[in-house]
Design a protein around this motif. Structure first.
Motif, PDB file in Angstrom:
ATOM      1  N   GLU A 117      -1.956  11.865  -9.098  1.00 19.30           N
ATOM      2  CA  GLU A 117      -2.627  11.025  -9.407  1.00 19.30           C
ATOM      3  C   GLU A 117      -2.663  10.105 -10.940  1.00 19.30           C
ATOM      4  N   GLU A 118      -1.763  10.649 -11.332  1.00 13.03           N
ATOM      5  CA  GLU A 118      -0.828   9.136 -12.395  1.00 13.03           C
ATOM      6  C   GLU A 118      -0.730   8.010 -12.446  1.00 13.03           C
ATOM      7  N   PHE A 119       0.354   8.248 -11.282  1.00 10.06           N
ATOM      8  CA  PHE A 119       1.115   7.209 -10.495  1.00 10.06           C
ATOM      9  C   PHE A 119       0.765   7.653  -8.774  1.00 10.06           C
ATOM     10  N   PRO A 120      -0.106   7.274  -9.111  1.00 13.25           N
ATOM     11  CA  PRO A 120       0.025   7.251  -7.486  1.00 13.25           C
ATOM     12  C   PRO A 120      -0.276   6.078  -6.201  1.00 13.25           C
ATOM     13  N   GLU A 121       0.949   4.697  -7.119  1.00 13.59           N
ATOM     14  CA  GLU A 121       1.583   3.845  -6.338  1.00 13.59           C
ATOM     15  C   GLU A 121       2.573   4.043  -6.252  1.00 13.59           C
TER      16      GLU A 121
END
Length: 80
Positions: free
Chosen positions: A10-14
């Motif tokens: 969720e913090e780094f969806p990319e």
């Protein structure tokens, strides 16, 4: 204050693919991710009073989580 866990996906969806690949191929990254996950869960339990803690410990846990997240992000950025 939000009591939502700060999961890495969720913090780094990319960086979904990189997260998964690095967890499987990089032992250091896997350890950082595991440490982050364990600490993140402890913070969430404390925030929701499942396992309450004092303010000093909570602040230290959050600082440590931030440092782990920074290290994880640095590795994600370094991988092409």
């Amino acid at each position: 204050m939000s009591h939502v866990p700060h999961e890495l996906h969720e913090e780094f969806p990319e960086h979904q693919d990189k997260l998964q690949t690095l967890k499987q191929s990089n032992a250091h990254f896997a350890k950082l991710s595991e440490d982050y996950h364990d600490l993140n869960r402890a913070i969430h339990r404390a925030e929701t009073d499942i396992a309450p803690t004092d303010d000093l410990n909570m602040a230290q846990m959050r600082k440590t989580r931030m440092l782990l997240k920074d290290q994880i992000y640095s590795i994600l950025q370094s991988v092409g």
